[in-house]
Every structure is written in C-alpha cells, then in structure tokens.
Motif scaffolding. Structure first.
Motif, PDB file in Angstrom:
ATOM      1  N   GLY A 346      42.253  45.850  52.496  1.00  0.00           N
ATOM      2  CA  GLY A 346      41.023  45.165  53.018  1.00  0.00           C
ATOM      3  C   GLY A 346      39.818  45.238  52.370  1.00  0.00           C
ATOM      4  O   GLY A 346      38.795  44.689  52.534  1.00  0.00           O
ATOM      5  N   ARG A 347      39.967  45.730  51.072  1.00  0.00           N
ATOM      6  CA  ARG A 347      38.812  45.928  50.045  1.00  0.00           C
ATOM      7  C   ARG A 347      38.864  44.885  49.153  1.00  0.00           C
ATOM      8  O   ARG A 347      39.760  44.104  48.853  1.00  0.00           O
ATOM      9  CB  ARG A 347      38.780  47.362  49.354  1.00  0.00           C
ATOM     10  CG  ARG A 347      38.654  48.473  50.146  1.00  0.00           C
ATOM     11  CD  ARG A 347      38.923  49.784  49.409  1.00  0.00           C
ATOM     12  NE  ARG A 347      38.595  51.111  50.062  1.00  0.00           N
ATOM     13  CZ  ARG A 347      37.671  51.513  50.446  1.00  0.00           C
ATOM     14  NH1 ARG A 347      36.342  51.350  50.117  1.00  0.00           N
ATOM     15  NH2 ARG A 347      37.842  52.837  51.327  1.00  0.00           N
ATOM     16  N   ARG A 348      37.811  44.438  48.628  1.00  0.00           N
ATOM     17  CA  ARG A 348      37.501  43.499  47.780  1.00  0.00           C
ATOM     18  C   ARG A 348      38.115  43.936  46.315  1.00  0.00           C
ATOM     19  O   ARG A 348      38.197  45.341  46.102  1.00  0.00           O
ATOM     20  CB  ARG A 348      36.081  42.911  47.582  1.00  0.00           C
ATOM     21  CG  ARG A 348      35.543  42.208  48.623  1.00  0.00           C
ATOM     22  CD  ARG A 348      34.102  41.723  48.329  1.00  0.00           C
ATOM     23  NE  ARG A 348      33.399  41.355  49.587  1.00  0.00           N
ATOM     24  CZ  ARG A 348      33.619  40.044  49.869  1.00  0.00           C
ATOM     25  NH1 ARG A 348      34.489  39.366  49.200  1.00  0.00           N
ATOM     26  NH2 ARG A 348      33.202  39.644  50.921  1.00  0.00           N
ATOM     27  N   ILE A 349      38.688  43.206  45.366  1.00  0.00           N
ATOM     28  CA  ILE A 349      39.365  43.495  44.158  1.00  0.00           C
ATOM     29  C   ILE A 349      38.251  44.422  43.301  1.00  0.00           C
ATOM     30  O   ILE A 349      38.464  45.420  42.690  1.00  0.00           O
ATOM     31  CB  ILE A 349      39.547  42.371  43.486  1.00  0.00           C
ATOM     32  CG1 ILE A 349      40.734  41.811  44.112  1.00  0.00           C
ATOM     33  CG2 ILE A 349      40.018  42.782  41.838  1.00  0.00           C
ATOM     34  CD1 ILE A 349      41.555  40.389  43.285  1.00  0.00           C
ATOM     35  N   LEU A 350      36.925  43.882  43.237  1.00  0.00           N
ATOM     36  CA  LEU A 350      35.920  44.703  42.421  1.00  0.00           C
ATOM     37  C   LEU A 350      35.726  46.042  42.900  1.00  0.00           C
ATOM     38  O   LEU A 350      35.315  47.165  42.279  1.00  0.00           O
ATOM     39  CB  LEU A 350      34.800  44.061  42.381  1.00  0.00           C
ATOM     40  CG  LEU A 350      34.693  42.854  41.607  1.00  0.00           C
ATOM     41  CD1 LEU A 350      33.431  42.053  41.267  1.00  0.00           C
ATOM     42  CD2 LEU A 350      35.435  43.046  40.102  1.00  0.00           C
ATOM     43  N   GLU A 351      35.935  46.218  44.141  1.00  0.00           N
ATOM     44  CA  GLU A 351      35.643  47.579  45.118  1.00  0.00           C
ATOM     45  C   GLU A 351      36.735  48.406  45.025  1.00  0.00           C
ATOM     46  O   GLU A 351      36.484  49.668  44.916  1.00  0.00           O
ATOM     47  CB  GLU A 351      35.480  47.257  46.451  1.00  0.00           C
ATOM     48  CG  GLU A 351      35.043  48.569  47.244  1.00  0.00           C
ATOM     49  CD  GLU A 351      34.823  48.340  48.797  1.00  0.00           C
ATOM     50  OE1 GLU A 351      34.753  49.243  49.696  1.00  0.00           O
ATOM     51  OE2 GLU A 351      35.245  47.062  49.333  1.00  0.00           O
ATOM     52  N   ALA A 352      37.909  48.123  44.701  1.00  0.00           N
ATOM     53  CA  ALA A 352      39.050  48.795  44.433  1.00  0.00           C
ATOM     54  C   ALA A 352      39.847  48.368  43.262  1.00  0.00           C
ATOM     55  O   ALA A 352      40.996  48.113  43.407  1.00  0.00           O
ATOM     56  CB  ALA A 352      39.933  48.687  45.767  1.00  0.00           C
ATOM     57  N   ARG A 353      39.282  48.221  42.163  1.00  0.00           N
ATOM     58  CA  ARG A 353      40.014  47.824  40.731  1.00  0.00           C
ATOM     59  C   ARG A 353      41.084  48.580  40.660  1.00  0.00           C
ATOM     60  O   ARG A 353      42.377  47.938  40.078  1.00  0.00           O
ATOM     61  CB  ARG A 353      38.711  47.904  39.575  1.00  0.00           C
ATOM     62  CG  ARG A 353      37.800  46.754  39.922  1.00  0.00           C
ATOM     63  CD  ARG A 353      36.724  46.818  38.620  1.00  0.00           C
ATOM     64  NE  ARG A 353      36.318  48.028  38.465  1.00  0.00           N
ATOM     65  CZ  ARG A 353      34.950  48.462  38.849  1.00  0.00           C
ATOM     66  NH1 ARG A 353      34.476  47.691  39.654  1.00  0.00           N
ATOM     67  NH2 ARG A 353      34.602  49.429  38.428  1.00  0.00           N
ATOM     68  N   ALA A 354      41.054  50.107  40.644  1.00  0.00           N
ATOM     69  CA  ALA A 354      42.286  50.696  40.184  1.00  0.00           C
ATOM     70  C   ALA A 354      43.400  50.572  41.138  1.00  0.00           C
ATOM     71  O   ALA A 354      44.574  50.392  40.696  1.00  0.00           O
ATOM     72  CB  ALA A 354      41.724  52.138  40.155  1.00  0.00           C
ATOM     73  N   PHE A 355      43.043  50.237  42.436  1.00  0.00           N
ATOM     74  CA  PHE A 355      44.247  50.363  43.389  1.00  0.00           C
ATOM     75  C   PHE A 355      44.971  48.941  43.038  1.00  0.00           C
ATOM     76  O   PHE A 355      46.061  48.859  43.142  1.00  0.00           O
ATOM     77  CB  PHE A 355      43.470  50.304  44.906  1.00  0.00           C
ATOM     78  CG  PHE A 355      44.550  49.869  45.927  1.00  0.00           C
ATOM     79  CD1 PHE A 355      45.347  50.760  46.505  1.00  0.00           C
ATOM     80  CD2 PHE A 355      44.576  48.650  46.456  1.00  0.00           C
ATOM     81  CE1 PHE A 355      46.285  50.390  47.341  1.00  0.00           C
ATOM     82  CE2 PHE A 355      45.207  48.284  47.335  1.00  0.00           C
ATOM     83  CZ  PHE A 355      46.220  49.058  47.837  1.00  0.00           C
ATOM     84  N   TYR A 356      44.063  47.728  43.193  1.00  0.00           N
ATOM     85  CA  TYR A 356      44.697  46.513  42.819  1.00  0.00           C
ATOM     86  C   TYR A 356      45.586  46.472  41.421  1.00  0.00           C
ATOM     87  O   TYR A 356      46.332  45.957  41.257  1.00  0.00           O
ATOM     88  CB  TYR A 356      43.814  45.569  42.907  1.00  0.00           C
ATOM     89  CG  TYR A 356      43.356  45.044  44.097  1.00  0.00           C
ATOM     90  CD1 TYR A 356      44.250  44.432  45.177  1.00  0.00           C
ATOM     91  CD2 TYR A 356      42.283  45.465  45.077  1.00  0.00           C
ATOM     92  CE1 TYR A 356      44.194  44.269  46.408  1.00  0.00           C
ATOM     93  CE2 TYR A 356      41.943  45.125  46.230  1.00  0.00           C
ATOM     94  CZ  TYR A 356      42.828  44.539  47.016  1.00  0.00           C
ATOM     95  OH  TYR A 356      42.483  44.140  48.180  1.00  0.00           O
ATOM     96  N   GLY A 357      44.786  47.037  40.378  1.00  0.00           N
ATOM     97  CA  GLY A 357      45.453  47.405  39.068  1.00  0.00           C
ATOM     98  C   GLY A 357      46.827  47.976  39.123  1.00  0.00           C
ATOM     99  O   GLY A 357      47.692  47.591  38.519  1.00  0.00           O
ATOM    100  N   THR A 358      46.778  48.920  40.056  1.00  0.00           N
ATOM    101  CA  THR A 358      48.064  49.629  40.102  1.00  0.00           C
ATOM    102  C   THR A 358      49.248  48.823  40.799  1.00  0.00           C
ATOM    103  O   THR A 358      50.303  48.780  40.236  1.00  0.00           O
ATOM    104  CB  THR A 358      47.992  50.876  40.971  1.00  0.00           C
ATOM    105  OG1 THR A 358      47.084  51.844  40.289  1.00  0.00           O
ATOM    106  CG2 THR A 358      49.410  51.651  41.114  1.00  0.00           C
ATOM    107  N   VAL A 359      49.156  48.002  41.559  1.00  0.00           N
ATOM    108  CA  VAL A 359      49.842  47.024  42.474  1.00  0.00           C
ATOM    109  C   VAL A 359      50.316  46.194  41.273  1.00  0.00           C
ATOM    110  O   VAL A 359      51.436  45.822  41.251  1.00  0.00           O
ATOM    111  CB  VAL A 359      49.154  46.363  43.547  1.00  0.00           C
ATOM    112  CG1 VAL A 359      49.802  45.106  43.823  1.00  0.00           C
ATOM    113  CG2 VAL A 359      48.635  47.067  44.726  1.00  0.00           C
ATOM    114  N   ALA A 360      49.407  45.314  40.558  1.00  0.00           N
ATOM    115  CA  ALA A 360      49.742  44.516  39.475  1.00  0.00           C
ATOM    116  C   ALA A 360      50.569  44.955  38.554  1.00  0.00           C
ATOM    117  O   ALA A 360      51.746  44.673  37.793  1.00  0.00           O
ATOM    118  CB  ALA A 360      48.564  43.963  39.043  1.00  0.00           C
ATOM    119  N   LEU A 361      50.252  46.488  38.004  1.00  0.00           N
ATOM    120  CA  LEU A 361      51.045  47.084  36.975  1.00  0.00           C
ATOM    121  C   LEU A 361      52.293  47.556  37.263  1.00  0.00           C
ATOM    122  O   LEU A 361      53.276  47.243  36.732  1.00  0.00           O
ATOM    123  CB  LEU A 361      50.209  48.467  36.496  1.00  0.00           C
ATOM    124  CG  LEU A 361      50.954  49.186  35.270  1.00  0.00           C
ATOM    125  CD1 LEU A 361      51.137  48.397  34.216  1.00  0.00           C
ATOM    126  CD2 LEU A 361      50.008  50.517  35.318  1.00  0.00           C
TER     127      LEU A 361
END
Length: 444
Positions: A346-361
C-alpha cells in the motif's frame, strides 16, 4: 473532518463494517474473502502441483487422506497467523522483533528467505516448462517473462488493484477440478484411501509425506497472511489493531474464520483433485516417476487427451503467477519488519524502497536459480521437503507468541484453536524426524 471518496469507498467495501444490506452475522462471502483465499490458492503453486502429481502417480490413492486430515490443522495454523496480524498490526517477523531475542528473529527470517527463494526459482522454471508445452520456445525467455510480470504486478499496481488481480488468479485453480472429469476415478478405492490413512514407512514414502505436509503447511503462507491482515488495517480506514480496538474483535475474528476456512478448503480440494487425477490416469499405466508439474501435464496427453493436458498446463501458469508474488512478498515482509523498514504494497515505491527492492531481488535470485545448474525436477520436489522441515521451528515460535497475553492481549490463542495449532506442529515434527530416521541414520 470530511472523509475522502477513497476512504469512504473502502469503508463501504469493508466486510467488517455493517451495512443496511448486510447484517453483522451474514457478511457477503465475496467481500469477506481476501488474505485467506489468496493464501490458500497460492499454496497450490507449481511446486505443490509437482508434489501432488508425484504422490498420485507413485502411490495411487494411497496418500489422498493427507488432504482430508491436514485441512483442520492447516486452517488452524493459518487462523493463528491471521489473528497475529489483525490483533497486533504487525506481521510475524514484527512480533518476533518486539518480543523475542534478535538471534531467533534472524534465524527464522533466514530460514524463510532460503525456502522462499528456492521455491520461487522452482516455480518460475515450472511455469516456463508449462508454457513450452503450449508454445515451444526458449526456456530462458519464458523464465524472464514470468519474472518480469510478477515484479510488475507488485511494484506498479496499486494495492487494491493488486489484491484484485490475485483474487482473479485464484480462478486458474478450477482447471484442476475440471481435469478430474477426464479421469476414470475408482470412487470406491478413493473412499477407502480417504477413510483409512496409510503411511509408507520407507525412506522414500516418508520423504513424500514430508513434501506433502511441507507444500500444504508452508512457512511463507504464515508470514503472508499475517502481513496482509496488518496491511489491510491501512487499506480499510475504520479498522484498528485489536489490541487498541478490542470492540472490533467479534466481527474481525468471524471474517478471518470464514476467509481462512474457504481458502484452505479450496486449496486442499484442488490438491486432492490433482492427486486423484494422476492416481487414476498415470499410476495404473505404470507412469510413477512424475516429479514436475509440466511433466504431469505432458504425461496426461496420451491418456486423458490433449485438452486435459492443455488445461493442466494453463493451471500451472495461472497458479504460478499467483504464488511467485506471494513468495517474494512474504520474504520482503519478513526481512523488512526484521530490519524496521517501511513495508507494505500500500506504500509508494519511494516510501518503501528497501521493501520493494527485496521483492525484486528475491524474484531475480529465483530467476537465476531457475536458469542455473540446479535440476528443475529435483528443485520442485525438494523445495517442498525444505518447506516441511523449516515449518517446524517457525510454527513452534508462532504458536508460542500467539498464546502470550502480553503479545495478543485478550485475543491470545486458547482452546481448540491452540490445540489444533500444536497438533499440526507435532505432526510436522514427527514426519520430519521419521524421514531423517529412515533416510539418514542407515547411512551413519
């Protein structure tokens, strides 16, 4: 203070909020279904399909009873995980971070991350193999394509739309209920197998049993459902965690029970359909070495017709598109909560960069594993076994936390739910110990 149109719409769609058309005791089923349905459907991932197919082909109807007897255990464990998220407002890793030593937290997260990435890679490979059956082409391209689609769904789609896509993907599992029509099932033999449990005490038989348990009761499912319950507190404005709003408990727990029971029942029914199909079609014809979901689809072609093979393969792709984001998402929730990152789709990518980065990684590493030297056949099967082994300590820690009043307040798990949760943990432990006892000890 005025309410925004988005918040107002969320309140109207919230199954925990009474409406004139729907009384408190009769929530509309489609509105109630959410984290539990998605969790249950994602349990039948390509790795699970391969495991169920192998069990049916190798042992016939012999292990079909597991889908019946594990249902209450599986549902109980998932209800416990959902209650943790809805009560505390945190996922399982967040609860462990607040109430347990850091070493235990890091160990649990590492175990989950290892199992998820292995499972994720195996699933991507199985999806590529299934598409190759329908449209022959380069495997690496298909793996990359599915990886990109899954990352796109999680990084680009808004949370409400993302959840809606996952719900629609659960329809792909109906393919396996349809395939049963083409199988000449011996209903008498199936009835006996369901009523009278039989366990093959050989090393291979117990390993298959652990694989079935591991793909039915998997750690990533616990983390995902708890995290989604916590995430929904932000998606639905009137909800608050039950520790601070105990008056919401009755409706919240009722919704969780309905959602989880429907989701887990659907999951086990589909798993049973896969086992019954391969037991009826492949086992009598001497095809007993089916270790991938795509291989099962191909084996059905000459015996049950090309249409059934096509439906089976399409189901693999659909459930893979559902399961891969759940695997990557549950890993990201666990890592993010352990490291106190902002988490949530529910957060924007810039707000949760590390979270979304972990998803992609996580998805990228899974893709590399799928394209690497790892045998995709063994990866699918053994990812289920690894899940079964890892589930034991994760379940034990989760059950201990859920029963603590300083963690869960008045909603600490008690009574039959607690008993079933520990029964599930004990069954998993006994199966794992028996597997190691028959497979490892003779080698010493």
């Amino acid at each position: 203070m005025s309410t925004s149109p988005l918040a107002a719409a969320a309140e109207v769609d919230d199954p925990e909020v009474p409406s004139p058309a729907v009384g408190p005791s009769k929530p509309r089923l489609l509105r109630v279904l959410g984290p539990g349905l998605i969790t249950g459907a994602s349990d039948d991932d390509p790795s699970g399909i391969a495991t169920y197919s192998q069990a049916g082909a190798q042992l016939g109807y012999g292990l079909c009873w597991t889908m019946l007897y594990t249902l209450p255990l599986m549902a109980a464990v998932q209800m416990v995980s959902a209650r943790i998220g809805r009560t505390t407002g945190h996922g399982i890793a967040g609860v462990l971070r607040e109430h347990y030593p850091n070493g235990l937290l890091q160990a649990v997260v590492l175990l989950l991350l290892t199992a998820n990435i292995l499972n994720l890679g195996a699933d991507l490979g199985a999806m590529a193999d299934a598409l190759d059956l329908l449209l022959p082409g380069p495997r690496w391209l298909y793996v990359a394509l599915f990886s990109g689609i899954c990352v796109y769904m999680q990084l680009v789609l808004q949370y409400a739309r993302y959840v809606a896509v996952l719900k629609w993907l659960t329809l792909s599992l109906f393919a396996y209920l349809g395939v049963v029509i083409f199988a000449h099932v011996s209903w008498r033999d199936l009835g006996v197998a369901l009523a009278v449990p039989h366990v093959d005490l050989s090393g291979g038989g117990l390993t298959t049993l652990v694989a079935l348990f591991g793909t039915t009761i998997s750690p990533y499912l616990f983390f995902w459902q708890a995290a989604e319950e916590a995430e929904d507190l932000h998606a639905f404005p009137r909800r608050r965690d039950l520790l601070h709003a105990p008056e919401q408990g009755t409706r919240a727990l009722h919704r969780i029970e309905v959602d989880t029971l429907v989701g887990m029942s659907f999951s086990n029914l589909v798993a049973l359909a896969i086992m019954v199909t391969t037991a009826a079609v492949l086992h009598p014809n001497g095809i007993i070495d089916i270790q991938t979901s795509a291989q099962a689809a191909e084996a059905l072609r000459p015996l049950a017709g090309p249409f059934s093979a096509m439906v089976f393969a399409l189901g693999i792709i659909g459930t893979g598109l559902l399961a891969v984001p759940v695997l990557a998402g549950s890993a990201a929730y666990a890592v993010g909560e352990a490291r106190r990152w902002p988490v949530g789709f529910g957060r924007r990518i810039l707000e949760a960069r590390a979270f979304y980065g972990t998803v992609a990684l996580a998805t990228l590493v899974g893709m590399v594993i799928s394209l690497g030297a790892v045998d995709p056949i063994r990866a699918l099967y053994w990812s289920a076994v690894v899940n079964g082994v890892i589930a034991v300590p994760v379940m034990a820690v989760m059950m201990l936390a859920a029963a603590r009043s300083d963690v869960m307040g008045a909603f600490a798990v008690r009574g039959p739910l607690k008993l079933l949760g520990w029964a599930a943990t004990a069954c998993m432990l006994l199966a794992v110990l028996a597997m190691f006892g028959t497979s490892v000890l003779p080698l010493i």
